[in-house]
Enzyme design. Structure first.
Site: not given
Ligand SMILES: Cc1cc2nc3c(=O)[nH]c(=O)nc-3n(C[C@H](O)[C@H](O)[C@H](O)COP(=O)(O)O)c2cc1C
Length: 311
Positions: A250, A198-199, A76-77, A136, A272
């Protein structure tokens, strides 16, 4: 070719990274200490947690749960608000600069005008790049449809932010759109220097014993290994549409995942969820594994491997 000779350095809009791993936003990027820890662990670049105009507490627990395919989260940012974030970035920047690791800020806002205001304020923290989080998926009920949902709204935010700062910007796109190439094209036309893709992907996980969703927010964003094929497809489509650098994000957890992302056309790879799974040393491990793969496959540098799967 020996593994030591393999060159893992890369460049994102004039910013040099010693290796292509980038700490993704939202993981460890909440304090100068944690960002320094990522830098000490061998990361190529660090992205701070997204911050908005005002302090936000975020959603109530549970906000993140591990499942068979990775993680689902609806944090939730949570953030301290942009004024406080400037102090955090200044502190982090000082420490990271001595290690030669660039720092990326990340911002979000509820309106186009506020995106520009937050960008102007965050620029005082002097990050090397500002990531524009228009994607997001967990706050839709509060902010409406993400700006990443259409080329027009994505371009409006990009143009407003571009006019508000002299710092390079990377626009972070969402996977759940009908045509990500069109959105990439629109943000580049509007001034994006790079794209982060991607997000997370919106999802729902149900606990059958409890008869209810596992997250208090009900829905959340899927990340981790189940997201990798989606991210690879998005990066490939974006690379075919535009020439700017891409931070492919991702499901990257090891060196082979990173190689796949670069072969799809990425310049750097966001990491991430794998930080949770393999610990902060994941960055050094990915580099070691990537080097070993490149040595065996005969790629002397990342440029030689970039986009090979698109040919
Ligand atoms: C716990 C958590 C918090 C995240 N918070 C943000 C955020 O504040 N801003 C954002 O742009 N992406 C956020 N993401 C997305 C990640 O930056 C990333 O885009 C996404 O998780 C895919 O990458 P991954 O598979 O390596 O985790 C969040 C991801 C996770 C798991």
């Amino acid at each position: 070719m020996s593994a030591e000779r393999i060159d893992l350095s890369c460049e994102l809009s004039g910013i040099r990274l010693g290796n292509p791993t980038v700490l993704a936003s939202g993981i460890l990027g909440t304090s100068a200490d944690l960002m320094e820890r990522a830098a000490q662990s061998g990361v190529g670049g660090v992205t701070a947690k997204s911050c908005g105009p005002e302090k936000r507490a975020g959603h109530i627990n549970p906000v993140a749960v591990e499942w068979d395919g990775g993680v689902i989260n609806a944090i939730g940012l949570t953030n301290p608000g942009v004024e406080e974030e400037v102090h955090l970035l200044r502190e982090a920047k000082q420490r990271l600069t001595t290690m030669g690791v660039p720092l990326f800020a990340s911002i979000f806002a509820p309106t186009v005008a506020e995106f520009a205001q937050v960008a102007a304020v965050i620029s005082r923290g002097e990050p090397d790049l500002i990531e524009i989080n228009i994607s997001c998926p967990n706050v839709g009920d509060e902010f409406g449809t993400p700006f990443a949902g259409s080329p027009e709204t994505a371009a409006q935010v990009t143009a407003a932010v571009k006019a508000a700062t002299h710092i390079p910007i990377s626009v972070k796109l969402a996977p759940n759109v009908p045509n990500i190439a069109r959105i990439a094209h629109a943000v580049v036309e509007a001034g994006a220097d790079a794209i982060t893709a991607i997000n997370t992907m919106p999802g729902l996980i149900i606990d059958p014993m409890a008869g209810q969703p596992v997250l208090a927010n009900r829905v959340g964003g899927l990340s981790g290994w189940s997201l990798k094929p989606v991210a690879l497809r998005c990066v490939a489509e974006i690379r075919r549409a535009v020439d700017v650098p891409i931070i492919g994000t991702g499901g990257v957890a090891n060196g082979l995942d990173a190689a796949e992302m670069i072969m799809a056309g990425a310049d750097a790879v966001g990491v991430g969820t794998a930080v949770w799974q393999r610990g902060p040393q994941v960055f050094a491990l990915i580099c070691e594994e990537l080097r070993a793969f490149m040595e065996e496959a005969g790629y002397p540098n990342l440029q030689a491997m970039k986009g090979v799967a698109l040919r």
